[in-house]
Design an enzyme around this catalytic site. Structure first.
Site, short mmCIF file in Angstrom:
data_model
loop_
_atom_site.label_atom_id
_atom_site.label_comp_id
_atom_site.label_asym_id
_atom_site.label_seq_id
_atom_site.Cartn_x
_atom_site.Cartn_y
_atom_site.Cartn_z
N ARG A 55 27.86 38.95 30.33
CA ARG A 55 28.27 39.51 31.62
C ARG A 55 28.76 40.93 31.37
O ARG A 55 29.35 41.21 30.32
CB ARG A 55 29.40 38.67 32.24
CG ARG A 55 29.79 39.10 33.66
CD ARG A 55 30.93 38.27 34.19
NE ARG A 55 31.20 38.55 35.60
CZ ARG A 55 32.21 38.04 36.30
NH1 ARG A 55 33.06 37.20 35.71
NH2 ARG A 55 32.37 38.34 37.58
N LYS A 74 35.41 34.23 30.94
CA LYS A 74 35.15 34.82 32.25
C LYS A 74 33.76 35.45 32.35
O LYS A 74 33.54 36.40 33.09
CB LYS A 74 36.23 35.85 32.63
CG LYS A 74 37.65 35.37 32.45
CD LYS A 74 37.89 33.99 33.03
CE LYS A 74 37.74 33.95 34.55
NZ LYS A 74 37.93 32.55 35.09
N HIS A 96 34.29 29.39 23.59
CA HIS A 96 34.46 30.84 23.53
C HIS A 96 34.58 31.32 22.09
O HIS A 96 34.89 32.48 21.84
CB HIS A 96 35.70 31.26 24.31
CG HIS A 96 35.70 30.85 25.74
ND1 HIS A 96 34.64 31.08 26.59
CD2 HIS A 96 36.64 30.20 26.50
CE1 HIS A 96 34.92 30.61 27.79
NE2 HIS A 96 36.12 30.06 27.75
#
Length: 316
Positions: free
Chosen positions: A148, A76, A126
């Protein structure tokens, strides 16, 4: 089941192999742990992806090509966004990929499934660096690491778990946040993952890394896309960059992916359009209470005190 039709057979799972975390509301999360990674038990039972316990070793031994590019990010954090931009740059096209990015996610497949993909291959993962192919250094593959701000990551990941039941968790935001901060979470905790990658980038100068920030890409996509193009050493001009920025805007990417489906098993269809929710910087403010934000900040200051990474938590 992958798009090639594979159902992956998990290694033998005994009760001793299963780690269980229970939140304050009694919601239990079940994982099979391997070398610091937590793989959801339900995912393994579905045959959705290969068992990390054996497949990580295969991934580490995977043969790379000098033209391979690896997009690396915590879940994400903008993986799909940067993967699509990168793929357009290396292919010299603004056409969307017909298949989902999950078809080239390293941990979702056996390495041999990638053998027939023509070069240049643009992977995404990931996984922490230690679980990626050892051949990356020898082949001097390009590595793009996406960051992020972790408050938006936490919110986005929480909503992701609500769309995809294979991910493990049915609790509410309050209790999920405690799991996030405790780092008992899918794959591994954000803090641990990020600090590991920071050390890897600092300690491996021969490997070509580019670190991007989701917030920078949101604020100035033209500059960031050009930065990626320069890093990759591919031809581009302002017109091409602008076209990629338009095609890869959040709204357009979400629309383009609505019709895509990815088969995780014979009874588990993933609507890729659900991967995109808001894409906003600072959406965490709509979820965190004042006390939750303060608690998060305290954990962040403690765990990231030696980090040089700097995050933007709001653009306004």
């Amino acid at each position: 089941m992958s798009e090639s039709g594979n159902v992956y057979q998990a290694d033998e799972i005994t009760d001793d192999d299963v780690t269980r975390f229970t939140d304050d509301a009694g919601n239990t999360v079940e994982y099979v742990e391997y070398d610091g990674l937590h793989q959801p038990l339900y995912e393994l039972k579905l045959g959705a992806v290969p068992d990390f316990r054996s497949n990580i070793k295969r991934i580490q031994g995977m043969a790379c090509r000098e033209s391979d590019v690896f997009i690396c990010a915590y879940p994400k954090s903008g993986t799909h966004w940067v993967w699509e931009i990168t793929r357009m740059l290396v292919k010299g096209t603004t056409e969307y990929e017909k298949e989902s990015k999950e078809t080239v996610t390293n941990e979702f497949h056996l390495p041999k499934e990638f053998d027939t993909i023509p070069s240049p291959r643009v992977f995404n993962t990931h996984l922490p660096f230690r679980h990626l192919p050892k051949d990356i250094a020898r082949r001097k593959c390009k590595m793009i690491f996406i960051q992020r701000n972790p408050k938006d990551v936490a919110v986005s990941f929480f909503n992701h778990t609500k769309n995809f039941d294979y991910l493990f968790y049915n609790g509410d935001w309050e209790h999920y946040l405690k799991l996030f901060l405790s780092e008992t979470i899918f794959y591994q905790g954000w803090f641990q993952y990020t600090k590991e990658w920071e050390a890897v980038i600092a300690d491996n100068p021969p490997i070509d890394f580019l670190t991007l920030y989701y917030e920078d890409l949101t604020k100035d996509p033209l500059a960031e896309i050009a930065k990626i193009g320069t890093f990759l050493g591919v031809p581009f001009d302002n017109t091409f960059v602008a076209a990629i920025a338009e095609k890869c805007s959040f709204k357009n990417l979400k629309t383009a992916n609505v019709s895509k489906e990815y088969s995780f098993s014979s009874n588990q269809q993933i609507d890729v359009g659900l991967m995109f929710r808001k894409g906003k910087v600072g959406d965490w403010k709509n979820w965190f209470t004042v006390s939750q934000s303060e608690e998060f900040d305290n954990v962040y200051r403690n765990k990231m005190k030696d980090s040089n990474f700097q995050y933007t938590f709001s653009l306004v």
